[in-house]
Structures are given as C-alpha cells and as structure tokens.
Design an enzyme around this catalytic site. Structure first.
Site, PDB file in Angstrom:
ATOM      1  N   LYS A   1     -10.567   8.663   3.439  1.00 50.13           N
ATOM      2  CA  LYS A   1      -9.160   8.516   3.537  1.00 50.13           C
ATOM      3  C   LYS A   1      -8.543  10.046   2.996  1.00 50.13           C
ATOM      4  O   LYS A   1      -9.136  10.778   1.966  1.00 50.13           O
ATOM      5  CB  LYS A   1      -8.605   7.592   2.683  1.00 50.13           C
ATOM      6  CG  LYS A   1      -7.155   7.348   2.938  1.00 50.13           C
ATOM      7  CD  LYS A   1      -6.554   5.959   2.142  1.00 50.13           C
ATOM      8  CE  LYS A   1      -5.137   5.873   2.357  1.00 50.13           C
ATOM      9  NZ  LYS A   1      -4.648   4.480   1.407  1.00 50.13           N
TER      10      LYS A   1
ATOM     11  N   SER B   1      -3.585  -1.750   0.486  1.00 53.56           N
ATOM     12  CA  SER B   1      -3.867  -0.777   1.618  1.00 53.56           C
ATOM     13  C   SER B   1      -5.190  -0.712   1.883  1.00 53.56           C
ATOM     14  O   SER B   1      -5.524   0.248   2.948  1.00 53.56           O
ATOM     15  CB  SER B   1      -3.342   0.692   0.884  1.00 53.56           C
ATOM     16  OG  SER B   1      -1.937   0.570   0.791  1.00 53.56           O
TER      17      SER B   1
ATOM     18  N   SER C   1      -2.140   1.331   4.016  1.00 51.39           N
ATOM     19  CA  SER C   1      -2.120   2.580   4.381  1.00 51.39           C
ATOM     20  C   SER C   1      -3.260   3.311   4.602  1.00 51.39           C
ATOM     21  O   SER C   1      -3.327   4.353   5.024  1.00 51.39           O
ATOM     22  CB  SER C   1      -1.198   3.321   3.273  1.00 51.39           C
ATOM     23  OG  SER C   1      -2.283   3.640   1.967  1.00 51.39           O
TER      24      SER C   1
END
Length: 488
Positions: free
Chosen positions: A89, A195, A171
């Site tokens: 990420k 997330s 996310s």
C-alpha cells in the site's frame, strides 16, 4: 522469457497459484522468480488500465528477482517468501526508488530514506517488493463522502468483480483489487478501522487485521497510534499466514510491539494443519451486526455456519455484546492524526517540502481542482486540535473506547459465552475490533447472485491470531469459495 508459457491452457497454473505452488515450481527449476515478476508485470500492463490498482512499479524488481534466483542456486532458500512478488500500500515506506504518498499529490515527490520495519522484514525474508498500490487518499481520513479507492494521485480504483458496479472497498483498495486480479502473490494493506477487512471482503480475499502491536507501524504514514496496523491481504489463508509470520516482531522504535508475548511470534503457517474444528466454540454475533444484510448475504452466512458445524465447531447463536449499539465517532482519530502525521512528515527528506498537516491543507487549497474534489473536512478538523494530545476530550474518548470495545465488548462476549472466537457476517465486527486493537481474519464465503463477493470474519482477543487462522483455514479448506474475477 516467453510470456505465452504462462498464458496458454497448459501453463495457466499461475492464476490463483499459492506461494507453495510457486516455491514448488521454482524448486523444480520449472520457473524462476524473474519469470514470476515478468508475468505479473505483463498482467498489470494488460489489465490494470481498467482497474487502476497500481500506482507505480519498483524499477529494480527484475534485477532483485535475478539476484534471488542466483542466491537460490548458490546458497539455498531463505524461506517461503524467497523470490515471491508482493505489493505494498502506498502509505508504507520503502527505502528505494519508489514514492510513498498516501495517495496524495502533496507527497508525490516523497521518497523515504529507509524501509518501514515491515518492508525490511519482507525483504530479509526474500520477498520482492513489486510496487505500490493505490488507496483511498490519506487512508480515508481526508474528508467525509470520498469514495473508497479514490486518490488525487491514482484516481479511482475499480472493483474487478464489477467495475463501476461494486464498491472496491477501502482504504487498502488497490491492495485488494490487485490481488483479486492476480497482479502479485499477495499485498500488504493497513487498517485503522476496517481498511484491510473491507477491501478483502469486497475483493474475495483473505485479510488479516492483526492485534495492534504484533506488526510494527514504524515507517507507515499514520492516522491513529491507538489503532493503526499493517496486515496481509491474500488469496488463501496460508499465504496470508506466511506474510504475517514474516512481518511480526518486536521493534524497539514502536512501543506497541514490546507487548508481544513470546507465544505470538510463531510460525503461523506451520500451525495450519488441522482441517476440523472439534472442540472449538464460536459465537455468532447477534443484532445489530446482522441488520441491513440482504437476504442473499444472510443465506451465505447460514451456509458458512453450516460448514463450521460440519467441521465440528460448536456454534453459540445470538451472542450479545454490551456495547454493540454504541455509535463510534471520529473523536480519537481527529486528535491522533495531527500528532502522528506531523511527526512523520518532519522526518521526511527533500525534495518533499510538506512538513505538517497545515502544509497539506495549504497545498490542497492551492490546487482545488485536483485536490478538493470531495473537500478536506477531516483534515481541517484535525488541524484545529493542539497536536499535543492534551485535550480532556481526547483522553476521555480514548478511555471510553478501550472500555466499551474490550471489557464491555469483545472480551465480555468471549468470557461470558466461553468462546474461542466471534463470527460476523462480512466485516460487521471491524469497528469494535479496531477500537479494541484486537485481531480479525476475514475469508471468502461466496457470491451473491449479482456477482458481488461476500465473506465471513472471525474476531478474538489480543494476540489470538493463531486461533483465528486455524478456524479460517479449516473453513477455507472445506469450502473453497473464492473465484477470480473475469476480464473481457
């Protein structure tokens, strides 16, 4: 390399291949790590224009793979991750040529001076950090109403099971979509509240939201030091277990990791042997955790419960959590975000000139067309705090969150009903587990008739990952409900 050898019918094994599958092929000399990298790059080139899950590729990935191939020949294998391509990420630092931006153009030039603790652990385990994935900007702590998977740097990530039709989740949106698409063996996401679990649910993946402190947060752009944690997102439970095992460990620069009991840093993949759940007691969370689930998702929940019973688990229905109806707000994050982010930004190097939350807000205001499509209400709210964590409102909110999520939440239910874990449909338990800092594992549980993925999750007390993984693994092995998305 001849890419066709991976893309014809006879050599289609890499689609949905596990880490064990890849290691077996590399050990037999049938493929190399360089082959794996090149194949994944080919898939990204062909399919990611539509999905937009990848922000950038590590320019050194092929050379790193070649080095690891040579090491395999001359010195042997470091472990199960040797030569395995992994995505990260975009809020996780890498001390290489890739950027770390949390999806924001404000940090588009930021190159970290060193690896995050977990990135360093992955490299030492032999993993290849293939690239960075798109994410909801600032891990969805920028504003209210921003779609999952949207960032000013990467635009909108799409759900590969229904681009434009299904929410991609966030996310860790790009981490979820990319692994659903087989763009790497697995990915690392981060979670403050849902997330990892939410995009894993939306993309038919296994996701592990670990106990806060099992994995170091050093070198990760923060939201909340009380709740932040990285964690793996993979296509199988065992693959996720390999990753969490490689990343777990004490980091003297992250105080949360000092609480790890010695029993928690085990070989998580090695314990995944049992395929039955005899003697395991699982509580099924009652209302309000099943409210507003569609009849199709409720049906998949019932099928999952039946599978658990067939495996020998004892299910306790309608488990009540005293604080289940509490409304969790943004109070904690609003205070902790400014303090954590300012500390992170002050440690970055040139040419990045963003050194504070106030700098980010001013940057966004200077480029409203690019940066303020959905506003920045949460950034502004956080900037209004002192950044010192001295406000009574913050201290009281922290105390309340821990009490309601632990003593009057998860721990109460586990003790009252004598449970090993709590079962939730989808990611419905993610908020309370996040507030407690407790672990959850989510695993695919099928698809509703319109093709949307669904999953079920298992939550436990602090550092109970091995128990949760055993449950998830037995369920996965009995059901095998994950299917890859279909591309036109």
């Amino acid at each position: 390399m001849d890419i066709s050898k991976f893309n014809n019918k006879d050599n289609n094994w890499l689609m949905e291949a596990t880490i064990d599958d890849m290691q077996e092929k590399m050990t037999a000399g049938e493929v190399t790590s360089r082959d794996l990298v090149q194949n994944y790059l080919h898939r990204i080139a062909v399919h990611d224009k539509k999905i937009r899950s990848i922000l950038e590729i590590n320019p050194d990935a092929l050379q790193i793979a070649e080095t690891l191939d040579e090491e395999r020949k001359t010195k042997g294998v470091r472990g199960p991750l040797h030569g395995i391509p992994i995505l990260l990420k975009d809020n996780i630092d890498t001390g290489d040529k890739m950027h770390t931006s949390a999806g924001s153009l404000a940090l588009a030039k930021h190159v970290a001076s060193s690896d995050a603790f977990i990135a360093d652990r992955l490299r030492k385990a032999g993993a290849i950090l293939l690239g960075k994935t798109n994410m909801t900007e600032w891990a969805n702590f920028m504003t209210i109403g921003m779609p999952s998977g949207y960032s000013s740097r990467g635009s909108q990530t799409m759900n590969p099971y229904g681009p434009g039709k299904f929410d991609v989740g966030g996310s860790s949106s790009g981490s979820g979509a990319s692994i659903a698409c087989n763009f790497a063996a697995a990915a690392i996401g981060t979670e403050t509240s849902g997330s990892i679990l939410n995009p894993s649910l939306k993309n038919a993946l296994v996701g592990i939201k670990p106990t806060v402190g099992l994995l170091s947060r050093r070198g990760i752009i923060p939201i909340s030091h009380s709740q932040d944690t990285p964690g793996p997102m993979a296509r199988t439970v065992k693959d996720a277990a390999y990753l969490i095992g490689a990343m777990a460990g004490t980091d003297e620069k992250d105080p949360a990791t000092r609480a790890i009991p010695s029993s928690a840093t085990i070989d998580y993949a090695a314990v995944l042997q049992e395929k039955d759940l005899k003697g395991v007691r699982i509580g099924v969370a009652g209302e309000p955790f099943i409210l507003r689930l569609s009849k199709h998702k409720l049906k998949l929940m019932e099928e999952a419960k039946s599978a658990l019973k067939e495996l020998g688990a004892e299910l306790v229905e309608d488990v009540q959590i005293p604080s289940s109806k509490h409304i969790w707000g943004f109070d904690l994050f609003t205070y902790e975000f400014k303090a954590g982010l300012n500390a992170y930004l002050q440690g970055t190097r040139l040419p990045n000139q963003i050194r504070s939350l106030a700098d980010i807000i001013r940057f966004n205001e200077a480029y409203p067309d690019k940066m303020l499509k959905y506003g920045q209400k949460l950034l502004e709210m956080s900037e209004e705090t002192s950044g010192t964590l001295t406000e009574p409102e913050y201290i009281l909110a922290l105390e309340q969150d821990l009490r309601l999520s632990r003593e009057e939440g998860i721990d109460h239910a586990l003790n009252e009903y004598r449970l090993d874990a709590i079962f939730f449909g989808g990611d419905r338990g993610s908020v309370i587990a996040a507030r407690a800092g407790y672990p959850t594992v989510i695993v695919p549980a099928g698809f509703v008739p319109n093709g949307e993925p669904f999953g079920v999750s298992f939550t436990g007390t602090a550092f109970s990952e091995s128990v949760l993984l055993k449950i998830a693994y037995a369920f996965e092995q009995a059901t095998h409900l994950r299917k890859p998305p279909k591309f036109d």
